[in-house]
Design a protein around this motif. Structure first.
Motif, mmCIF file in Angstrom:
data_model
loop_
_atom_site.group_PDB
_atom_site.id
_atom_site.type_symbol
_atom_site.label_atom_id
_atom_site.label_comp_id
_atom_site.label_asym_id
_atom_site.label_seq_id
_atom_site.Cartn_x
_atom_site.Cartn_y
_atom_site.Cartn_z
ATOM 1 N N ALA A 188 21.569 28.287 -120.024
ATOM 2 C CA ALA A 188 22.029 28.940 -118.789
ATOM 3 C C ALA A 188 23.317 28.289 -118.297
ATOM 4 O O ALA A 188 24.245 28.983 -117.869
ATOM 5 C CB ALA A 188 20.947 28.873 -117.717
ATOM 6 N N SER A 189 23.408 26.977 -118.383
ATOM 7 C CA SER A 189 24.614 26.277 -117.934
ATOM 8 C C SER A 189 25.820 26.644 -118.784
ATOM 9 O O SER A 189 26.936 26.749 -118.267
ATOM 10 C CB SER A 189 24.381 24.762 -117.938
ATOM 11 O OG SER A 189 23.349 24.420 -117.030
ATOM 12 N N HIS A 190 25.616 26.845 -120.107
ATOM 13 C CA HIS A 190 26.706 27.345 -120.962
ATOM 14 C C HIS A 190 27.195 28.687 -120.437
ATOM 15 O O HIS A 190 28.392 28.900 -120.255
ATOM 16 C CB HIS A 190 26.235 27.577 -122.406
ATOM 17 C CG HIS A 190 26.142 26.380 -123.257
ATOM 18 N ND1 HIS A 190 25.030 26.127 -124.019
ATOM 19 C CD2 HIS A 190 26.997 25.368 -123.512
ATOM 20 C CE1 HIS A 190 25.201 25.018 -124.696
ATOM 21 N NE2 HIS A 190 26.389 24.527 -124.406
ATOM 22 N N LEU A 191 26.244 29.599 -120.257
ATOM 23 C CA LEU A 191 26.598 30.968 -119.868
ATOM 24 C C LEU A 191 27.287 31.022 -118.512
ATOM 25 O O LEU A 191 28.153 31.868 -118.293
ATOM 26 C CB LEU A 191 25.346 31.852 -119.861
ATOM 27 C CG LEU A 191 24.697 32.058 -121.230
ATOM 28 C CD1 LEU A 191 23.339 32.718 -121.068
ATOM 29 C CD2 LEU A 191 25.600 32.864 -122.137
ATOM 30 N N ASN A 192 26.892 30.136 -117.612
ATOM 31 C CA ASN A 192 27.479 30.110 -116.267
ATOM 32 C C ASN A 192 28.720 29.225 -116.176
ATOM 33 O O ASN A 192 29.302 29.094 -115.108
ATOM 34 C CB ASN A 192 26.427 29.640 -115.258
ATOM 35 C CG ASN A 192 25.372 30.680 -115.027
ATOM 36 O OD1 ASN A 192 25.658 31.863 -114.958
ATOM 37 N ND2 ASN A 192 24.126 30.242 -114.900
ATOM 38 N N HIS A 193 29.107 28.616 -117.285
ATOM 39 C CA HIS A 193 30.284 27.726 -117.331
ATOM 40 C C HIS A 193 30.152 26.585 -116.324
ATOM 41 O O HIS A 193 31.133 26.191 -115.678
ATOM 42 C CB HIS A 193 31.585 28.499 -117.090
ATOM 43 C CG HIS A 193 31.819 29.579 -118.085
ATOM 44 N ND1 HIS A 193 32.431 29.351 -119.291
ATOM 45 C CD2 HIS A 193 31.487 30.888 -118.078
ATOM 46 C CE1 HIS A 193 32.482 30.473 -119.972
ATOM 47 N NE2 HIS A 193 31.903 31.424 -119.267
ATOM 48 N N CYS A 194 28.942 26.052 -116.208
ATOM 49 C CA CYS A 194 28.704 24.955 -115.269
ATOM 50 C C CYS A 194 28.757 23.626 -116.016
ATOM 51 O O CYS A 194 27.761 23.168 -116.576
ATOM 52 C CB CYS A 194 27.358 25.124 -114.561
ATOM 53 S SG CYS A 194 27.101 23.847 -113.307
ATOM 54 N N ALA A 195 29.922 23.020 -116.028
ATOM 55 C CA ALA A 195 30.118 21.760 -116.744
ATOM 56 C C ALA A 195 29.258 20.642 -116.158
ATOM 57 O O ALA A 195 28.735 19.803 -116.887
ATOM 58 C CB ALA A 195 31.594 21.368 -116.711
ATOM 59 N N TYR A 196 29.106 20.632 -114.847
ATOM 60 C CA TYR A 196 28.307 19.596 -114.189
ATOM 61 C C TYR A 196 26.870 19.613 -114.709
ATOM 62 O O TYR A 196 26.341 18.594 -115.147
ATOM 63 C CB TYR A 196 28.334 19.803 -112.672
ATOM 64 C CG TYR A 196 27.444 18.845 -111.934
ATOM 65 C CD1 TYR A 196 27.873 17.555 -111.648
ATOM 66 C CD2 TYR A 196 26.169 19.218 -111.526
ATOM 67 C CE1 TYR A 196 27.054 16.667 -110.985
ATOM 68 C CE2 TYR A 196 25.344 18.341 -110.861
ATOM 69 C CZ TYR A 196 25.780 17.061 -110.595
ATOM 70 O OH TYR A 196 24.959 16.174 -109.946
ATOM 71 N N CYS A 197 26.223 20.786 -114.666
ATOM 72 C CA CYS A 197 24.833 20.893 -115.120
ATOM 73 C C CYS A 197 24.723 20.727 -116.630
ATOM 74 O O CYS A 197 23.762 20.132 -117.124
ATOM 75 C CB CYS A 197 24.229 22.225 -114.674
ATOM 76 S SG CYS A 197 24.019 22.361 -112.887
ATOM 77 N N LEU A 198 25.680 21.236 -117.364
ATOM 78 C CA LEU A 198 25.662 21.100 -118.812
ATOM 79 C C LEU A 198 25.701 19.628 -119.210
ATOM 80 O O LEU A 198 24.916 19.173 -120.052
ATOM 81 C CB LEU A 198 26.831 21.855 -119.442
ATOM 82 C CG LEU A 198 26.880 21.864 -120.958
ATOM 83 C CD1 LEU A 198 25.606 22.456 -121.550
ATOM 84 C CD2 LEU A 198 28.099 22.639 -121.437
ATOM 85 N N HIS A 199 26.573 18.861 -118.581
ATOM 86 C CA HIS A 199 26.659 17.433 -118.867
ATOM 87 C C HIS A 199 25.340 16.745 -118.529
ATOM 88 O O HIS A 199 24.811 15.959 -119.320
ATOM 89 C CB HIS A 199 27.816 16.814 -118.069
ATOM 90 C CG HIS A 199 28.000 15.366 -118.327
ATOM 91 N ND1 HIS A 199 27.389 14.397 -117.563
ATOM 92 C CD2 HIS A 199 28.706 14.710 -119.273
ATOM 93 C CE1 HIS A 199 27.714 13.207 -118.024
ATOM 94 N NE2 HIS A 199 28.529 13.370 -119.063
ATOM 95 N N MET A 200 24.793 17.054 -117.372
ATOM 96 C CA MET A 200 23.550 16.429 -116.930
ATOM 97 C C MET A 200 22.393 16.750 -117.884
ATOM 98 O O MET A 200 21.667 15.847 -118.317
ATOM 99 C CB MET A 200 23.183 16.914 -115.527
ATOM 100 C CG MET A 200 21.880 16.341 -115.005
ATOM 101 S SD MET A 200 21.368 17.080 -113.443
ATOM 102 C CE MET A 200 22.717 16.588 -112.391
#
Length: 194
Positions: free
Chosen positions: A86-98
């Motif tokens: 989901a973080s990939h799809l939403n382009h959320c670098a913060y959550c993706l890193h976490m």
């Protein structure tokens, strides 16, 4: 770090994908155009964003409770795969890193982490149950594009009993909410402010 070698590929800051069109100069400067992030350069400081956790404490606590209830009883590896996709799809670098870091700490392999964005082309890295959860994650995250197709839902329902499926759906909803909070409040990847 300063690059001393020229190269003809670069990495997209939002997706981590190689763009193949950038030029890294001897000084380490990437001259690739990034359409989603290209904006006129500004010397003005970034405007302060609200600290959601402090400004909306009851809402924040409710989301933490919702998140905890959603993941209860689910395989921790599956939880992280859902949150990462989901973080990939939403382009959320913060959550993706976490969540990639959380997955590593929980013993997830680098191979599988690298394959999450292309899981359909690398199905052998994921169990049928994980594949069904990833497909459902994509459908719910991108719900405005085509809804949640019956075949995607049916495949998930074949791998999860009703209580599990409800928690998987709840987890997808929570990570989408967290992604939107992180993006709207300007969270910086790598800070892991929880």
């Amino acid at each position: 770090m300063v690059m001393t070698t020229n190269t003809s590929t670069s990495t997209d800051a939002n997706t981590g994908a190689g763009t193949g069109t950038g030029v890294v100069t001897g000084a380490g400067l990437d001259t690739t155009a990034h359409p989603s992030t290209d904006a006129p350069a500004s010397t003005a400081p970034r405007p302060r964003r609200v600290d959601f956790a402090k400004a909306a404490r009851p809402v924040f606590r409710a989301l933490i409770g919702f998140d905890a209830a959603a993941r209860e009883g689910l395989d921790p590896a599956l939880v992280e795969l859902i949150q990462i996709r989901a973080s990939h799809l939403n382009h959320c670098a913060y959550c993706l890193h976490m969540h990639t870091n959380d997955a590593r700490k929980a013993g997830e392999s680098e191979d599988r982490l690298h394959m999450v964005p292309v899981w359909r082309e690398a199905r052998h890295f994921f169990t049928p149950r994980e594949q069904a959860a990833l497909a459902l994650t994509e459908a719910v995250t991108l719900v405005a594009e085509r809804g949640v197709p019956d075949h995607v839902y049916a495949e998930a329902a074949a791998h999860f009993d009703d209580p599990e499926l409800a928690r998987v759906l709840a987890l997808i909803l929570t990570i989408n909410t967290w992604n939107r909070i992180a993006l709207a409040t300007g969270k910086t990847a790598g800070t892991n402010e929880r």
